[in-house]
Design an enzyme around this catalytic site. Structure first.
Site, PDB file in Angstrom:
ATOM      1  N   GLU A 245      92.763  49.776  50.451  1.00  0.00           N
ATOM      2  CA  GLU A 245      92.232  48.954  51.535  1.00  0.00           C
ATOM      3  C   GLU A 245      90.922  48.297  51.115  1.00  0.00           C
ATOM      4  O   GLU A 245      90.124  48.888  50.370  1.00  0.00           O
ATOM      5  CB  GLU A 245      92.025  49.789  52.801  1.00  0.00           C
ATOM      6  CG  GLU A 245      93.339  50.238  53.425  1.00  0.00           C
ATOM      7  CD  GLU A 245      93.168  50.964  54.743  1.00  0.00           C
ATOM      8  OE1 GLU A 245      94.084  50.872  55.581  1.00  0.00           O
ATOM      9  OE2 GLU A 245      92.130  51.634  54.936  1.00  0.00           O
TER      10      GLU A 245
ATOM     11  N   CYS B  30      90.376  59.513  46.830  1.00  0.00           N
ATOM     12  CA  CYS B  30      89.092  60.008  46.311  1.00  0.00           C
ATOM     13  C   CYS B  30      89.167  61.528  46.165  1.00  0.00           C
ATOM     14  O   CYS B  30      89.750  62.215  47.002  1.00  0.00           O
ATOM     15  CB  CYS B  30      87.958  59.630  47.258  1.00  0.00           C
ATOM     16  SG  CYS B  30      86.311  60.082  46.661  1.00  0.00           S
TER      17      CYS B  30
ATOM     18  N   CYS C 289      84.579  64.501  50.919  1.00  0.00           N
ATOM     19  CA  CYS C 289      83.455  64.598  51.847  1.00  0.00           C
ATOM     20  C   CYS C 289      84.002  64.906  53.245  1.00  0.00           C
ATOM     21  O   CYS C 289      85.010  64.335  53.668  1.00  0.00           O
ATOM     22  CB  CYS C 289      82.663  63.299  51.856  1.00  0.00           C
ATOM     23  SG  CYS C 289      81.917  62.903  50.243  1.00  0.00           S
TER      24      CYS C 289
ATOM     25  N   GLY D 185      87.214  55.565  47.260  1.00  0.00           N
ATOM     26  CA  GLY D 185      86.914  56.075  45.928  1.00  0.00           C
ATOM     27  C   GLY D 185      85.435  56.222  45.629  1.00  0.00           C
ATOM     28  O   GLY D 185      84.564  55.685  46.326  1.00  0.00           O
ATOM     29  N   GLU D 186      85.157  56.985  44.587  1.00  0.00           N
ATOM     30  CA  GLU D 186      83.805  57.168  44.045  1.00  0.00           C
ATOM     31  C   GLU D 186      83.673  56.268  42.812  1.00  0.00           C
ATOM     32  O   GLU D 186      84.265  56.544  41.767  1.00  0.00           O
ATOM     33  CB  GLU D 186      83.582  58.635  43.672  1.00  0.00           C
ATOM     34  CG  GLU D 186      82.390  58.917  42.762  1.00  0.00           C
ATOM     35  CD  GLU D 186      81.075  58.338  43.265  1.00  0.00           C
ATOM     36  OE1 GLU D 186      80.433  57.597  42.499  1.00  0.00           O
ATOM     37  OE2 GLU D 186      80.683  58.637  44.410  1.00  0.00           O
TER      38      GLU D 186
ATOM     39  N   SER E  51      77.839  52.063  45.499  1.00  0.00           N
ATOM     40  CA  SER E  51      77.496  53.226  46.309  1.00  0.00           C
ATOM     41  C   SER E  51      78.094  54.483  45.689  1.00  0.00           C
ATOM     42  O   SER E  51      79.250  54.482  45.268  1.00  0.00           O
ATOM     43  CB  SER E  51      78.030  53.044  47.733  1.00  0.00           C
ATOM     44  OG  SER E  51      77.779  54.190  48.517  1.00  0.00           O
TER      45      SER E  51
ATOM     46  N   SER F 217      74.484  57.841  48.525  1.00  0.00           N
ATOM     47  CA  SER F 217      74.930  58.473  49.764  1.00  0.00           C
ATOM     48  C   SER F 217      74.374  59.893  49.792  1.00  0.00           C
ATOM     49  O   SER F 217      74.968  60.817  49.243  1.00  0.00           O
ATOM     50  CB  SER F 217      76.466  58.485  49.833  1.00  0.00           C
ATOM     51  OG  SER F 217      76.966  57.173  49.943  1.00  0.00           O
TER      52      SER F 217
ATOM     53  N   HIS G  50      72.802  61.764  52.786  1.00  0.00           N
ATOM     54  CA  HIS G  50      73.296  62.412  54.012  1.00  0.00           C
ATOM     55  C   HIS G  50      72.591  63.714  54.369  1.00  0.00           C
ATOM     56  O   HIS G  50      72.733  64.189  55.494  1.00  0.00           O
ATOM     57  CB  HIS G  50      74.807  62.626  53.957  1.00  0.00           C
ATOM     58  CG  HIS G  50      75.566  61.383  53.618  1.00  0.00           C
ATOM     59  ND1 HIS G  50      75.256  60.149  54.170  1.00  0.00           N
ATOM     60  CD2 HIS G  50      76.605  61.165  52.770  1.00  0.00           C
ATOM     61  CE1 HIS G  50      76.084  59.236  53.688  1.00  0.00           C
ATOM     62  NE2 HIS G  50      76.905  59.819  52.834  1.00  0.00           N
TER      63      HIS G  50
ATOM     64  N   ASN H 171      80.949  57.299  62.188  1.00  0.00           N
ATOM     65  CA  ASN H 171      82.154  56.687  62.748  1.00  0.00           C
ATOM     66  C   ASN H 171      83.260  57.741  62.810  1.00  0.00           C
ATOM     67  O   ASN H 171      83.553  58.387  61.802  1.00  0.00           O
ATOM     68  CB  ASN H 171      82.599  55.508  61.878  1.00  0.00           C
ATOM     69  CG  ASN H 171      81.603  54.371  61.901  1.00  0.00           C
ATOM     70  OD1 ASN H 171      81.266  53.853  62.960  1.00  0.00           O
ATOM     71  ND2 ASN H 171      81.100  53.985  60.732  1.00  0.00           N
TER      72      ASN H 171
ATOM     73  N   CYS I 175      82.738  52.295  58.200  1.00  0.00           N
ATOM     74  CA  CYS I 175      82.338  53.212  57.122  1.00  0.00           C
ATOM     75  C   CYS I 175      82.992  54.579  57.300  1.00  0.00           C
ATOM     76  O   CYS I 175      82.908  55.200  58.368  1.00  0.00           O
ATOM     77  CB  CYS I 175      80.818  53.382  57.125  1.00  0.00           C
ATOM     78  SG  CYS I 175      79.914  51.952  56.534  1.00  0.00           S
TER      79      CYS I 175
END
Length: 411
Positions: free
Chosen positions: A143, A168, A172, A220-221, A252, A276, A278, A354, A402
């Site tokens: 996507e 991925c 997470c 993905g990373e 990112s 990222s 967090h 989200n 996101c």
């Protein structure tokens, strides 16, 4: 006969550097070897956007750099994403190449070996843009997201959010993509074709404005597919292709490899890096990002400082706010301390969570707006530059915000 001799010569020196490279207009050099980036096309044509393959093909056929420029002048403008067949595309390309005095004998060979290999399978338009399902040549799907920005003067610009992997491996706890696991790596060509398809979509919709930014924030990373991502940045910034300045590209990462953050700083210092984070508390971060078990915050901070020195700019930190999980006063105080220790300025993007099915498993919810604003105010009061990215909620209606990207049809 001449092509056969050149081809044989290439086979004898397969690991040598290219004698034909599209260097004019290049902002970032390739780090790939010959044949390194071949995508899985199930014996079909290779992608026009496999720059290394095109360069090798041109070398084998005795072409010059000006001929490669002609190819991309045509390829970037002749494709339709509106249901035209590969055969129809080839006829249009052949006519345009002939009109630009491209060597006639090479045209059939070029169009039999290369083509547009990705297609748009579905589109979900939403507030602020659209989400695209992209079918790859091997039948898998990823996507991509097109984000529309409208300025107060009425001008429009677009950001493309691209995927770098199918699925991925990071898992997470808040991210839908992680529920897929890692299905496969994307080639640089497949990354570039995502951008090309969305660019053509904007043109065919007759929307005003152009794509001004590309962010590796899709599935993905990116740093786990470093070579392909780096080569795709070469295409994104190349003036013969998409022509974006490197500072308009953002990679990112959850920061699983300090070594690759430093490599990006060395090899593409003007490309923006977004970490990222967090949470700036190690134990909290590990609960949100399981791969954080393999890297300490001190190592991450050191890598960020290295990137800041190399780029000559500060650092960008992304912080997803989850109600009752990482939005406490202790969290904001610790985040401020982490940022203030860094080399140069740190800019924090605060992203309201989200909703995802992955997050539902942990009972995650979006904090109240008042709490988000309070977290933001405390950061600013501590001397940290920060902004709440309320716009990241756009696309929720299409599951394109996101953390919400995922494909259920990959096998």
């Amino acid at each position: 006969m001449r092509s056969a001799i050149i081809y044989a010569s290439c086979l004898l020196s397969i690991d040598s550097s290219f004698s034909l490279t599209l260097t004019s207009g290049q902002r970032i050099s390739s780090r790939m070897r010959k044949n390194q980036n071949n995508q899985d096309t199930k014996s079909g044509p290779r992608s026009f956007f496999d720059l290394r393959a095109i360069e090798q093909w041109g070398e084998e056929n005795g072409l010059k750099e000006q001929h490669l420029k002609t190819i991309y002048n045509v390829v970037m403008n002749a494709h339709s994403c509106n249901g035209r067949s590969q055969t129809e595309d080839s006829l249009v390309l052949a006519d345009k190449l002939r009109a630009l005095s491209f060597p006639q004998g090479c045209i059939p060979n070029l169009l039999s070996e290369f083509g547009y290999t990705c297609t748009i399978s579905n589109i979900q338009e939403s507030q602020g843009g659209a989400k695209f399902g992209i079918r790859l040549a091997n039948g898998k799907f990823v996507e991509s997201v097109l984000i529309r920005h409208q300025r107060s003067n009425g001008d429009e610009r677009y950001t493309v959010c691209v995927s770098s992997q199918i699925g991925c491996a990071k898992k997470c706890s808040f991210c839908e993509t992680g529920t897929m696991g890692l299905i496969g790596q994307l080639s640089s060509a497949e990354i570039l074709e995502q951008i090309h398809l969305l660019q053509q979509y904007v043109k065919e919709k007759n929307w005003p404005g152009k794509i001004r930014n590309v962010v590796f924030m899709g599935m993905g990373e990116p740093l786990d597919n470093y070579d392909a991502v780096h080569e795709s940045i070469r295409g994104i910034t190349h003036q013969c292709l998409f022509g974006l300045k490197a500072k308009k590209v953002t990679v990112s990462t959850v920061g699983s490899s300090a070594q690759k953050i430093k490599a990006l700083a060395d090899e593409a210092p003007q490309v923006c890096l977004a970490l990222s984070l967090h949470s700036a508390i190690q134990s909290s971060r590990e609960k949100l990002i399981p791969s954080a078990l393999s890297i300490s915050l001190d190592e991450l901070g050191d890598a960020l400082d290295y990137h800041a020195k190399k780029s000559g700019r500060g650092s960008m930190v992304e912080y997803l706010l989850i109600d009752g999980v990482n939005d406490s006063n202790t969290e904001v105080d610790t985040l401020a301390k982490f940022c203030l220790k860094r080399e140069g300025n740190v800019y924090v993007n605060l992203i309201p969570y989200n909703p995802t099915r992955a997050g539902d498993n942990f009972g995650y919810q979006t904090p109240p707006d008042e709490r988000i604003s309070e977290f933001h105010d405390k950061l600013k009061a501590a001397g940290v530059k920060a902004l709440v990215r309320w716009s990241t909620q756009n696309g929720r209606d299409a599951n394109g915000a996101c953390g919400q990207l995922a494909i259920s049809s990959n096998t």
